[in-house]
Design an enzyme around this catalytic site. Structure first.
Site, short mmCIF file in Angstrom:
data_model
loop_
_atom_site.label_atom_id
_atom_site.label_comp_id
_atom_site.label_asym_id
_atom_site.label_seq_id
_atom_site.Cartn_x
_atom_site.Cartn_y
_atom_site.Cartn_z
N GLU A 145 0.82 -1.22 0.00
CA GLU A 145 0.00 0.00 0.00
C GLU A 145 0.85 1.27 0.00
O GLU A 145 0.83 2.03 0.97
CB GLU A 145 -0.87 0.02 1.26
CG GLU A 145 -1.80 -1.13 1.38
CD GLU A 145 -2.54 -1.14 2.72
OE1 GLU A 145 -2.08 -0.49 3.68
OE2 GLU A 145 -3.58 -1.79 2.79
N PRO A 146 1.61 1.54 -1.05
CA PRO A 146 2.43 2.75 -1.05
C PRO A 146 1.58 4.02 -1.22
O PRO A 146 0.65 4.03 -2.02
CB PRO A 146 3.33 2.56 -2.28
CG PRO A 146 2.57 1.64 -3.17
CD PRO A 146 1.73 0.77 -2.30
N ARG A 175 3.04 7.76 0.03
CA ARG A 175 4.06 8.79 -0.12
C ARG A 175 4.99 8.54 -1.30
O ARG A 175 5.30 9.45 -2.07
CB ARG A 175 4.89 8.80 1.18
CG ARG A 175 6.07 9.73 1.21
CD ARG A 175 6.99 9.37 2.39
NE ARG A 175 6.23 9.05 3.59
CZ ARG A 175 5.80 9.92 4.47
NH1 ARG A 175 6.09 11.19 4.31
NH2 ARG A 175 5.11 9.54 5.52
N ARG A 225 3.75 19.20 7.96
CA ARG A 225 4.72 18.17 8.34
C ARG A 225 5.94 18.70 9.11
O ARG A 225 6.36 18.07 10.08
CB ARG A 225 5.17 17.37 7.11
CG ARG A 225 3.98 16.59 6.48
CD ARG A 225 4.43 15.63 5.39
NE ARG A 225 5.26 14.57 5.89
CZ ARG A 225 6.57 14.51 5.73
NH1 ARG A 225 7.21 15.42 5.03
NH2 ARG A 225 7.25 13.52 6.24
N TYR A 229 6.06 16.86 12.63
CA TYR A 229 7.14 15.93 12.97
C TYR A 229 8.50 16.33 12.41
O TYR A 229 9.26 15.49 11.93
CB TYR A 229 6.83 14.46 12.65
CG TYR A 229 5.78 14.15 11.63
CD1 TYR A 229 4.58 13.57 12.03
CD2 TYR A 229 5.97 14.42 10.28
CE1 TYR A 229 3.61 13.27 11.10
CE2 TYR A 229 5.00 14.11 9.35
CZ TYR A 229 3.82 13.53 9.76
OH TYR A 229 2.85 13.22 8.85
N CYS A 259 -0.20 32.32 12.68
CA CYS A 259 0.10 32.84 14.02
C CYS A 259 0.53 31.72 14.95
O CYS A 259 -0.18 31.34 15.88
CB CYS A 259 -1.14 33.54 14.57
SG CYS A 259 -1.47 35.05 13.71
N GLU A 260 1.67 31.15 14.66
CA GLU A 260 2.27 30.08 15.45
C GLU A 260 3.77 30.20 15.29
O GLU A 260 4.26 30.23 14.16
CB GLU A 260 1.89 28.70 14.86
CG GLU A 260 0.63 28.07 15.35
CD GLU A 260 0.66 27.67 16.80
OE1 GLU A 260 1.74 27.26 17.29
OE2 GLU A 260 -0.37 27.78 17.46
N TYR A 314 0.88 14.10 1.78
CA TYR A 314 0.49 14.62 3.09
C TYR A 314 0.67 16.13 3.19
O TYR A 314 0.96 16.67 4.26
CB TYR A 314 1.23 13.88 4.22
CG TYR A 314 1.07 12.38 4.13
CD1 TYR A 314 -0.13 11.78 4.46
CD2 TYR A 314 2.11 11.57 3.66
CE1 TYR A 314 -0.30 10.41 4.34
CE2 TYR A 314 1.94 10.19 3.53
CZ TYR A 314 0.73 9.62 3.88
OH TYR A 314 0.56 8.27 3.75
C1 PLP Z 1 -2.65 1.31 6.66
C2 PLP Z 1 -1.77 2.20 5.89
N1 PLP Z 1 -1.41 1.84 4.65
C3 PLP Z 1 -0.63 2.63 3.87
C4 PLP Z 1 -0.17 3.83 4.33
C5 PLP Z 1 0.69 4.68 3.42
O1 PLP Z 1 1.93 4.91 3.97
P1 PLP Z 1 3.04 5.68 3.09
O2 PLP Z 1 2.41 6.90 2.58
O3 PLP Z 1 4.11 5.96 4.10
O4 PLP Z 1 3.46 4.73 2.02
C6 PLP Z 1 -0.50 4.25 5.63
C7 PLP Z 1 -0.02 5.54 6.15
O5 PLP Z 1 -0.29 5.99 7.20
C8 PLP Z 1 -1.33 3.41 6.43
O6 PLP Z 1 -1.69 3.78 7.65
#
Ligand code: PLP
Length: 420
Positions: free
Chosen positions: A278-279, A281, A317, A321, A348-349, A377
């Site tokens: 599940e990529p 980013r 971001r 973090y 204003c931070e 993100y």
């Molecule tokens: C369940 C799940 N799958 C996939 C992702 C995607 O992660 P990334 O964007 O780091 O590939 C996330 C990110 O929070 C997630 O919580």
């Protein structure tokens, strides 16, 4: 003058105003194609699920569909976006630790193919709702394998208290949960899912995850007679934000995952048939940049500030973090970078700082500052803090731009308010 996708940044700024999210569409396409071709195996059915939380909009969903990639959705809003974009919802996977009953019903009504159940109560609720479904719904269970890999290093912990998934240490709960679905003809329980972190640089983290997952599947089979056919390994593949980041090349990470799965399938004597990843980013981050206009500059005893017309509202971001970014002054690409600046936003931070200590040419009002690798993100985590307008999004390719999300106006901003 910096160009993105064959378009001058000053032309983009003039046409669409700043701040502006810009995606190089060819780069998005290349990434989608690479995932689709590299995550293939002779031994397993494979699936790449784009984690749409990284950047979700109709245009992106359509691109994903073009490359035969599936979709990870995590809310009614992400389901709605995919559905309205005409996505084949049988290729959608619905995540989330607290899906509402309405969202579960929406998933069934829109024929979302797979629901990834996160806890026992959700399993029971889904079981009830699905009794009235007129089609088969596939189900995976999110487990917590106790591997934490949010950085360059990964750690195997006994961390059992995540809000996501059921810990592998809670074996009885997992077995009870799987048995919930046993007598429901509308639900097919296929296997397990895990997600071990984000921005992962160490491929051994995925190896450790796979070993744990296959080991656990084996345990379920030998101790409880539960047979599974699917393992979803989640996302977390890193992107390059600054020169310090060296992600594992895509071909290498895909090969490592598939080879390790094959090895474990044989070693454990299992017959897992389907492997999913599940990529998020790593598909969109590097294709995206943000254009800002420089306003004032200011010197304090220890710092040189350059202020831009966006900040934490369009990119949380760094504040959230301490994420690091690189930037250029688009209209001074050939000038010496002989000033050290702190790039701060307009919210204003005090924490609204995009980049600490970056070398740039001398900045002046009207300059165009571009931050790179903002495709993941950024837009999806944007806020209206200080009632700042959410920037527009354009896709650029071969010297042409198309606006895929309009910039907000002040009318949009108060559009839902009762102004009686
Ligand atoms: C369940 C799940 N799958 C996939 C992702 C995607 O992660 P990334 O964007 O780091 O590939 C996330 C990110 O929070 C997630 O919580």
């Amino acid at each position: 003058m910096l160009e993105i996708g064959g378009m001058r940044v000053d032309d983009l700024a003039k046409t669409y105003q700043t701040p502006l999210y810009v995606y190089d569409e060819n780069q998005l396409r290349t990434r989608l194609k690479d995932y689709a071709t590299l995550f293939q195996s002779d031994d397993f059915e494979t699936g790449v699920l784009y984690a749409s939380k990284a950047f979700s909009c109709c245009a992106m969903v359509k691109l994903v569909q073009e490359y035969g990639i599936c979709l990870d959705v995590v809310s009614g809003g992400e389901i709605y976006t995919a559905y309205k974009a005409g996505f084949d919802m049988t290729k959608a996977y619905f995540h989330g630790n607290n899906k509402s009953l309405d969202e579960l019903q929406m998933a069934i009504d829109t024929k979302v193919g797979t629901i990834i159940v996160d806890n026992l109560m959700e399993a029971q609720a889904l079981n009830e709702i699905a009794k009235k479904s007129d089609h088969l719904i596939h189900v995976l269970l999110r487990v917590n394998p106790g591997i934490d890999a949010h950085t360059h290093k990964y750690i195997v912990t006994a961390h059992v208290d995540s809000k996501f998934g059921v810990s592998m240490m809670q074996e009885k709960e997992i077995v009870d949960l799987i048995q919930t679905f046993e007598d429901n003809p509308n639900l097919s329980f296929d296997g397990l899912h895990a997600h071990i972190g984000s921005q992962i640089f160490d491929k051994n983290a995925f190896v450790a995850e796979i070993e744990k997952m296959f080991g656990f599947v084996k345990k379920l089979e030998s101790d409880y007679g539960i047979h599974l056919n699917t393992i979803d390994l989640g996302g977390g593949f890193a992107a390059t934000y600054t020169s310090e980041d060296h992600p594992i090349p895509l071909d290498e990470v895909c090969k490592t995952i598939l080879d390790t799965c094959k090895k474990e399938n044989t070693k454990q004597g299992l017959s897992i048939q389907k492997i999913l990843i599940e990529p998020g980013r790593s598909i969109v981050a590097e294709a995206g940049s943000t254009i800002y206009t420089v306003g004032f500059t200011k010197q304090t005893p220890n710092k040189n500030y350059v202020f831009v017309d966006g900040g934490m509202a369009d990119n949380i971001r760094p504040a959230l973090y301490q994420a690091k970014y690189n930037a250029d002054i688009a209209n001074k690409m050939e000038q010496a970078k002989d000033c050290i600046y702190t790039v701060a936003g307009k919210a204003c931070e005090s924490g609204d700082v995009l980049i600490e200590d970056i070398a740039l040419p001398k900045c002046e009002p009207g300059d165009l500052l571009v931050t790179y690798t903002t495709g993941a993100y950024g837009y999806s985590m944007a806020s209206h803090y200080n009632k700042l307008l959410t920037p527009g999004v354009v896709f650029v390719a071969n010297g042409k731009a198309r606006e895929v999300i309009h910039r907000e106006s002040y009318e949009h901003l108060i559009g839902l308010e009762n102004n009686d």
